[in-house]
Design an enzyme around this catalytic site. Sequence first.
Site, mmCIF file in Angstrom:
data_model
loop_
_atom_site.group_PDB
_atom_site.id
_atom_site.type_symbol
_atom_site.label_atom_id
_atom_site.label_comp_id
_atom_site.label_asym_id
_atom_site.label_seq_id
_atom_site.Cartn_x
_atom_site.Cartn_y
_atom_site.Cartn_z
ATOM 1 N N CYS A 116 0.855 -12.913 9.862
ATOM 2 C CA CYS A 116 1.044 -12.003 8.730
ATOM 3 C C CYS A 116 -0.230 -11.240 8.403
ATOM 4 O O CYS A 116 -0.193 -10.035 8.104
ATOM 5 C CB CYS A 116 1.481 -12.785 7.488
ATOM 6 S SG CYS A 116 2.871 -13.899 7.734
ATOM 7 N N ASP A 117 -1.374 -11.925 8.416
ATOM 8 C CA ASP A 117 -2.588 -11.360 7.818
ATOM 9 C C ASP A 117 -3.747 -11.121 8.780
ATOM 10 O O ASP A 117 -4.773 -10.567 8.379
ATOM 11 C CB ASP A 117 -3.068 -12.278 6.689
ATOM 12 C CG ASP A 117 -2.034 -12.411 5.578
ATOM 13 O OD1 ASP A 117 -1.317 -11.428 5.333
ATOM 14 O OD2 ASP A 117 -1.934 -13.493 4.961
ATOM 15 N N CYS B 56 -1.038 -17.746 7.101
ATOM 16 C CA CYS B 56 -0.227 -17.124 8.152
ATOM 17 C C CYS B 56 -1.058 -16.112 8.945
ATOM 18 O O CYS B 56 -1.306 -14.992 8.480
ATOM 19 C CB CYS B 56 0.994 -16.434 7.543
ATOM 20 S SG CYS B 56 2.053 -15.624 8.770
#
Length: 323
Positions: free
Chosen positions: A135-136, A132
Amino acid sequence: MYKTVIIGTGPGGLTAAIYLARANLNPLVIEGPEPGGQLTTTTEVENFPGFPDGIMGPELMDNMRKQAERFGAEFKSGWVNKVDFSKRPFTLTVEGMGEVQAESVIISTGASAKYLGIPGEKENVGRGVSTCATCDGFFFRNKKIIVVGGGDSAMEEANYLTRFASEVVLVNRRSELRASKIMQDRARANGKVSWGLNKTPLEVLAGERGVIGLKVTNNDTGLEEVIEADGVFIAIGHTPNTKFLGGQLTADDHGYLLVKPGTTEMNIPGVFACGDVQDSRYRQAISAAGSGCMAALDCERFLEDSHANSELILAGSGASEGN
């Protein structure tokens, strides 16, 4: 017999459980083999509102579970093997529990990221391996990243990651890409994207502090190479966890459930879907939680309407008998 059963315990399912429990509907929440969903494999979550300093993924999920339990949600572990939505009450066959009946069901089983299945991959999730970018990506500022994949998702992730990374190497096992021309053109026009085409990933390499590179086979020469990098993002798609439904609910060609627009209602009254199992676009914890709230409210209204209709039928029947 339960008024409602929630299948799955990601952000969507747990939010639905909180709302239904606060409405005194005492939902049963069935946890699968990965309670908490994909966030339990995430280290720090920095984009969930209300946590200015971030929060660990497992801690966030544990807090949401405790919140649902506080209001009366019941949790049981099991694997739902089969569902029967042909008549109400619905029947769920749960491994280790037998048959469970429910007046309504909320499906929040999520979608599982596809992995390459190579050594060093799953062992280093959270240590440099991710599925992701949204997300990261923030954690890879000024670092070199590898994105593996050849579809639109890979092109999109690569372009997004250039906001943070010093360089993004796009690795694909073929020389041709499956991505649409417009997505390819965008990636090729990005000066931070370099290309590792016709290379087959063999192993994610890691040291004490996490990922250090990706071992590949150069399909042109047949030789093994190492592409050094601080992170490896796998972008080869997701699989919605819907096989157990046996095709009883409407879904798209990839298996994602199709809710009625603007709601979480499925094609069968009394069945609702929330979270990634019906969302192939956003796949974020906050959007899953939002749809979980919607599913709970839709479910609550459905149960109220069903109860009201039952009372009207009973009242009508009583009047007929009196005449």
